[in-house]
Design a protein around this motif. Structure first.
Motif, PDB file in Angstrom:
ATOM      1  N   ALA A 144       0.835  -1.200   0.000  1.00 52.65           N
ATOM      2  CA  ALA A 144       0.000   0.000   0.000  1.00 52.65           C
ATOM      3  C   ALA A 144       0.867   1.246   0.000  1.00 52.65           C
ATOM      4  CB  ALA A 144      -0.929   0.000   1.214  1.00 52.65           C
ATOM      5  N   PHE A 145       1.990   1.223   0.750  1.00 54.68           N
ATOM      6  CA  PHE A 145       2.889   2.371   0.773  1.00 54.68           C
ATOM      7  C   PHE A 145       3.474   2.618  -0.616  1.00 54.68           C
ATOM      8  CE2 PHE A 145       4.008   1.038   5.364  1.00 54.68           C
ATOM      9  CZ  PHE A 145       2.817   1.572   5.817  1.00 54.68           C
ATOM     10  N   MET A 148       1.064   4.233  -2.765  1.00 55.87           N
ATOM     11  CA  MET A 148       0.826   5.623  -2.403  1.00 55.87           C
ATOM     12  C   MET A 148       1.898   6.555  -2.957  1.00 55.87           C
ATOM     13  SD  MET A 148      -1.968   5.871  -0.931  1.00 55.87           S
ATOM     14  CE  MET A 148      -3.155   4.671  -0.355  1.00 55.87           C
ATOM     15  N   PHE A 162      -7.722   3.381  -0.462  1.00 54.16           N
ATOM     16  CA  PHE A 162      -8.002   2.931   0.888  1.00 54.16           C
ATOM     17  C   PHE A 162      -9.356   2.241   0.953  1.00 54.16           C
ATOM     18  CE2 PHE A 162      -4.930   6.240   2.417  1.00 54.16           C
ATOM     19  CZ  PHE A 162      -4.066   5.349   3.005  1.00 54.16           C
ATOM     20  N   THR A 169      -9.707   4.334   7.940  1.00 55.60           N
ATOM     21  CA  THR A 169      -8.889   5.453   8.378  1.00 55.60           C
ATOM     22  C   THR A 169      -9.401   6.090   9.655  1.00 55.60           C
ATOM     23  OG1 THR A 169     -10.167   6.954   6.973  1.00 55.60           O
ATOM     24  CG2 THR A 169      -8.175   6.021   6.034  1.00 55.60           C
ATOM     25  N   ARG A 178      -2.144  10.716   1.072  1.00 57.78           N
ATOM     26  CA  ARG A 178      -0.686  10.715   0.920  1.00 57.78           C
ATOM     27  C   ARG A 178      -0.023  10.982   2.262  1.00 57.78           C
ATOM     28  NH1 ARG A 178       1.776  14.444  -3.664  1.00 57.78           N
ATOM     29  NH2 ARG A 178       0.545  15.950  -2.493  1.00 57.78           N
ATOM     30  N   ALA A 181      -0.392   7.840   4.329  1.00 55.18           N
ATOM     31  CA  ALA A 181       0.568   6.819   3.913  1.00 55.18           C
ATOM     32  C   ALA A 181       1.954   7.115   4.442  1.00 55.18           C
ATOM     33  CB  ALA A 181       0.591   6.726   2.389  1.00 55.18           C
TER      34      ALA A 181
END
Length: 482
Positions: A144-145, A148, A162, A169, A178, A181
């Motif tokens: 996921a990072f 991002m 997300f 979140t 962003r 992340a």
């Protein structure tokens, strides 16, 4: 038709990053004068060239924001396609798996399941065990990072990504995806570094500390040893328990704590229920092991604590007599594995959050039956749960149980015994990592499963990691219509 080029572009960029990451285990094996280092270089070359070709052929595709449909395709593409390239080192190099087994191993790593078809981990080249730990770490939140990093190219602020991953979140602790992340990456790296250092302090070798540390925080469970944490029983089990718990709590709460407000962390109803339910399970199994198996209190408590934490956090490490659990202890393990840990972490399963809402809905319905004239609202955290959330929850629970049953029957038709089939699907769908039954008992791995059963487990791991619905959504004909 949906324009696939923006999705392909982002995945191509991620493939280039994946190729660069393959250089780390390549250097480790080359430093040990292992020919396996060359196999990593070959895998990196194939992955990097494929990613570069995709990027070059679609470089002008991102002229607008990604649609929600494209975001769903990106999510599924990341989790399903990246293991094709992550599997190359297992196929080209040691242990020279069949490609279906290699893909299974890579999917297990990236989905943070931790199930393996490799027996003889202690004899693998160091770089290969490092790669397994890296796949776990990338899968925890790392993929996921990486995605991002390319959010500015998507021009959507990132919240679509997300949402499609089921990422909670918790009220958007930070204003933009962003920023979320970036802060999540910081928390993830800090926890990983602390875990690696702690493992080093209790006597783990450098390789074991790095691989186990990456797998622990990712709640992944890939170990560089066939006997997992039995190799470091005692202090290793206690330290591992602490960091498995830290890795399975909502990451957004860490962000709020780093910003100077620890109250949301301590007041989080989900985290408190998670710890409370886990403690209850540990107490029951500890008492059972002491009185029914004659085990002394301390090892009974230590092994129950470590193994149940590993199961409920969907990590997959094991120690002690875990492989021979049966009866009451196996029922407890099955239930906590079904529930799983917290939403908003790298853990899987139904999640404590969903189970809490389901229980609240059940209480409200029972109250409505006993007092028909009252209005019984479903509440969570003092707020009303809307009907669309409840409908989605019912759909998820129903889908989870149905898929568990259907895939168990399908696996039993491949020749796997019923107990091994049930727990193989359970461990895959919940991304738990360790199974039970005659076919698992011999090695603690899934090496004895037929190829058809391995394929079913691979599908179940992807369904579990993607929260079931993402894959189902893209299979609908209406998804592909304008």
């Amino acid at each position: 038709m949906i324009d696939m080029r923006p999705v392909a572009y982002v995945i191509g960029r991620i493939l280039i990053v994946l190729a660069i990451l393959m250089m780390a285990p390549a250097l480790v094996d080359l430093g040990d004068r292992q020919v396996n280092g060359l196999r990593f270089l070959e895998s990196a070359l194939i992955t990097g060239l494929t990613g570069a070709c995709v990027v070059l052929s679609t470089r002008n595709a991102l002229r607008g924001a990604l649609s929600l449909k494209q975001a769903y395709l990106l999510t599924v593409g990341i989790w399903a396609l990246l293991p094709l390239f992550g599997a190359l080192p297992f196929y080209i190099g040691a242990p020279h798996l069949a490609f279906s087994d290699a893909y299974f191993e890579a999917v297990s790593g990236i989905t943070t399941t931790g199930a393996t078809v490799i027996f003889g981990l202690d004899q693998l080249p160091a770089g290969m065990n490092l790669w397994r730990g890296m796949l776990n770490w990338l899968g925890g939140l790392g993929i996921a990072f990486i995605a991002m990093i390319f959010l500015p190219l998507m021009r959507v602020g990132g919240m679509q990504f997300f949402r499609t991953e089921g990422f909670d979140t918790f009220g958007k602790a930070l204003p933009r995806a962003r920023d979320i992340a970036r802060e999540l990456a910081r928390v993830y790296v800090i926890l990983t570094a602390l875990c690696i250092c702690a493992y080093g302090l209790i006597g783990m070798t450098a390789l074991d500390a790095v691989v186990n540390g990456a797998a622990t925080i990712a709640t992944g469970g890939f170990s560089p040893s066939d006997i997992s944490f039995e190799k470091y029983s005692g202090a290793g089990e206690y330290v591992g328990t602490v960091f498995m718990l830290l890795g399975s709590l909502p990451y957004v709460r860490y962000l709020q704590m780093l910003r100077g407000d620890a109250r949301p962390f301590w007041q989080d109803e989900q985290a408190r229920a998670y710890l409370r339910w886990l403690c209850g399970a540990v107490v029951m199994v500890t008492v059972w092991q002491h009185f029914h198996a004659g085990m002394p209190w301390e090892p009974a408590f230590r092994q129950s604590l470590f193994n149940l934490t590993s199961i409920m956090s969907s990590t997959g490490f094991f120690s002690g007599t875990f492989a021979s659990w049966g009866g009451f202890m196996l029922i407890v393990a099955f239930l906590v594995g079904m529930v799983g840990a917290c939403s908003g972490s790298s853990a899987a399963g139904l999640s404590v959050f969903r189970v809490q809402i389901a229980l609240a809905a059940l209480r409200a319905h029972l109250a409505q039956i006993t007092r028909p004239n009252t209005v019984a609202l479903v509440k969570y955290g003092g707020r009303r749960v809307e009907n669309d959330v409840l409908n989605g929850l019912i759909l998820f629970f129903t889908g989870y149980i149905v898929i568990l049953g259907v895939l168990t029957v399908a696996m039993s038709l491949t020749g796997v015994d019923t107990l091994s089939s049930l727990f193989a699907v359970w461990t895959s769908l919940g991304n738990v990592g360790y199974g039970f039954g005659p076919l698992v008992l011999r090695t603690g791995t899934f090496i004895d499963f037929p190829q058809a059963a391995i394929a079913i487990m691979t599908l179940a791991m992807l369904l579990g990691r993607l929260g079931l619905l993402a894959i189902m959504v893209i299979l609908l004909p209406s998804f592909w219509r304008r």
